[in-house]
Design a protein around this motif. Sequence first.
Motif, PDB file in Angstrom:
ATOM      1  N   ILE A 125       0.844  -1.196   0.000  1.00  0.00           N
ATOM      2  CA  ILE A 125       0.000   0.000   0.000  1.00  0.00           C
ATOM      3  C   ILE A 125       0.878   1.245   0.000  1.00  0.00           C
ATOM      4  O   ILE A 125       1.793   1.375   0.814  1.00  0.00           O
ATOM      5  CB  ILE A 125      -0.937   0.011   1.222  1.00  0.00           C
ATOM      6  CG1 ILE A 125      -1.808  -1.249   1.228  1.00  0.00           C
ATOM      7  CG2 ILE A 125      -1.809   1.259   1.213  1.00  0.00           C
ATOM      8  CD1 ILE A 125      -2.686  -1.379   2.459  1.00  0.00           C
ATOM      9  N   ASP A 126       0.604   2.143  -0.921  1.00  0.00           N
ATOM     10  CA  ASP A 126       1.357   3.392  -1.019  1.00  0.00           C
ATOM     11  C   ASP A 126       1.152   4.229   0.239  1.00  0.00           C
ATOM     12  O   ASP A 126       0.032   4.337   0.745  1.00  0.00           O
ATOM     13  CB  ASP A 126       0.903   4.182  -2.253  1.00  0.00           C
ATOM     14  CG  ASP A 126       1.830   5.342  -2.570  1.00  0.00           C
ATOM     15  OD1 ASP A 126       1.812   6.338  -1.809  1.00  0.00           O
ATOM     16  OD2 ASP A 126       2.575   5.253  -3.561  1.00  0.00           O
ATOM     17  N   CYS A 175      -1.626   6.840   0.147  1.00  0.00           N
ATOM     18  CA  CYS A 175      -3.027   6.418   0.028  1.00  0.00           C
ATOM     19  C   CYS A 175      -3.768   6.791   1.310  1.00  0.00           C
ATOM     20  O   CYS A 175      -3.289   6.541   2.416  1.00  0.00           O
ATOM     21  CB  CYS A 175      -3.103   4.914  -0.209  1.00  0.00           C
ATOM     22  SG  CYS A 175      -4.773   4.282  -0.460  1.00  0.00           S
ATOM     23  N   SER A 224      -2.954  -4.646  -0.509  1.00  0.00           N
ATOM     24  CA  SER A 224      -2.929  -3.526  -1.451  1.00  0.00           C
ATOM     25  C   SER A 224      -4.141  -2.647  -1.213  1.00  0.00           C
ATOM     26  O   SER A 224      -5.125  -3.064  -0.589  1.00  0.00           O
ATOM     27  CB  SER A 224      -2.912  -4.026  -2.905  1.00  0.00           C
ATOM     28  OG  SER A 224      -4.081  -4.787  -3.179  1.00  0.00           O
ATOM     29  N   ALA A 225      -4.060  -1.412  -1.711  1.00  0.00           N
ATOM     30  CA  ALA A 225      -5.180  -0.478  -1.559  1.00  0.00           C
ATOM     31  C   ALA A 225      -5.105   0.569  -2.653  1.00  0.00           C
ATOM     32  O   ALA A 225      -4.018   0.878  -3.167  1.00  0.00           O
ATOM     33  CB  ALA A 225      -5.157   0.183  -0.184  1.00  0.00           C
ATOM     34  N   GLU A 226      -6.255   1.102  -3.001  1.00  0.00           N
ATOM     35  CA  GLU A 226      -6.304   2.172  -3.990  1.00  0.00           C
ATOM     36  C   GLU A 226      -7.504   3.063  -3.708  1.00  0.00           C
ATOM     37  O   GLU A 226      -8.516   2.616  -3.160  1.00  0.00           O
ATOM     38  CB  GLU A 226      -6.409   1.596  -5.406  1.00  0.00           C
ATOM     39  CG  GLU A 226      -7.657   0.746  -5.626  1.00  0.00           C
ATOM     40  CD  GLU A 226      -7.745   0.219  -7.047  1.00  0.00           C
ATOM     41  OE1 GLU A 226      -7.485   1.013  -7.975  1.00  0.00           O
ATOM     42  OE2 GLU A 226      -8.075  -0.965  -7.216  1.00  0.00           O
ATOM     43  N   GLU A 227      -7.365   4.316  -4.065  1.00  0.00           N
ATOM     44  CA  GLU A 227      -8.477   5.248  -3.997  1.00  0.00           C
ATOM     45  C   GLU A 227      -9.153   5.238  -5.359  1.00  0.00           C
ATOM     46  O   GLU A 227      -8.528   5.513  -6.379  1.00  0.00           O
ATOM     47  CB  GLU A 227      -7.976   6.639  -3.643  1.00  0.00           C
ATOM     48  CG  GLU A 227      -7.331   6.722  -2.262  1.00  0.00           C
ATOM     49  CD  GLU A 227      -6.759   8.096  -1.968  1.00  0.00           C
ATOM     50  OE1 GLU A 227      -7.550   9.061  -1.943  1.00  0.00           O
ATOM     51  OE2 GLU A 227      -5.537   8.205  -1.790  1.00  0.00           O
ATOM     52  N   SER A 228     -10.436   4.902  -5.375  1.00  0.00           N
ATOM     53  CA  SER A 228     -11.202   4.824  -6.612  1.00  0.00           C
ATOM     54  C   SER A 228     -12.388   5.781  -6.508  1.00  0.00           C
ATOM     55  O   SER A 228     -13.399   5.456  -5.876  1.00  0.00           O
ATOM     56  CB  SER A 228     -11.679   3.392  -6.860  1.00  0.00           C
ATOM     57  OG  SER A 228     -12.462   3.307  -8.028  1.00  0.00           O
ATOM     58  N   LEU A 251     -12.474   3.876  -1.021  1.00  0.00           N
ATOM     59  CA  LEU A 251     -11.187   3.260  -0.718  1.00  0.00           C
ATOM     60  C   LEU A 251     -11.365   1.753  -0.884  1.00  0.00           C
ATOM     61  O   LEU A 251     -12.250   1.163  -0.268  1.00  0.00           O
ATOM     62  CB  LEU A 251     -10.743   3.584   0.708  1.00  0.00           C
ATOM     63  CG  LEU A 251      -9.499   2.841   1.210  1.00  0.00           C
ATOM     64  CD1 LEU A 251      -8.262   3.280   0.433  1.00  0.00           C
ATOM     65  CD2 LEU A 251      -9.300   3.072   2.704  1.00  0.00           C
ATOM     66  N   THR A 257     -11.905  -8.401  -0.818  1.00  0.00           N
ATOM     67  CA  THR A 257     -11.919  -7.001  -1.228  1.00  0.00           C
ATOM     68  C   THR A 257     -12.854  -6.204  -0.325  1.00  0.00           C
ATOM     69  O   THR A 257     -14.035  -6.531  -0.208  1.00  0.00           O
ATOM     70  CB  THR A 257     -12.387  -6.868  -2.691  1.00  0.00           C
ATOM     71  OG1 THR A 257     -11.523  -7.643  -3.540  1.00  0.00           O
ATOM     72  CG2 THR A 257     -12.342  -5.403  -3.137  1.00  0.00           C
TER      73      THR A 257
END
Length: 209
Positions: A100-101, A104, A135-139, A143, A205
């Motif tokens: 994970i960044d 984020c 892992s993670a992402e902003e969509s 989140l 997820t």
Amino acid sequence: MNFEALAGAIIHDLKNQLQSVVGEGERMLDAVPAEYHDQIRPFLSRTRRVHQDAMQLVTLYRLTQRGNFSSDDAWPADTANHASECVAVHYPDVRIMNNIDADCQGFYNDFLLQMALTNLINNSAQAGASEIYLSAEESGADLIIRVEDNGPGFSEAQLSGEFSDDSRSGMGLYFNKLIIKHHSRPGRAASMELSNRPEGGACVTLTLP
């Protein structure tokens, strides 16, 4: 008599007592010769698991009583690190990779989500995974966090929601669903989805609005 309050108090006391037992077990492990460690570790591992279940019960009670679990700006990389550290102590041979960044960002209750991630990582390790990937992402406004592993994956029954009392289901996934549901907002539901990776292994997820 308020039986709900009594049950809450008993569970809270059980959690504290189990924490003491875990502490004593860890001190015993340090004190006895190494040749006895293999006899002590299974007992300590099961005690930690029961202690974790007790902590979940306390949290569930507070959730049902509308406890103060407010959301705030939070950083998934830090939350995942704390969850990974909790599990790594018990499974030193399992590789937990936090991809994970650091930049984020999300809006959630850090304590609750850390417990959810700890559950998922622990479940993967117990199911036999040797590698776990976070892992993670902003969509858009959401989140999305994924916990994946290289283990045996979910059964068809588990994917359809028919949970049994095994290392990947039971109270753990039920508890996680309540945590995720707690993060829903008016008109925007949070969700937890189970799937299997094409290359093998499980994937969970989490989508938080």
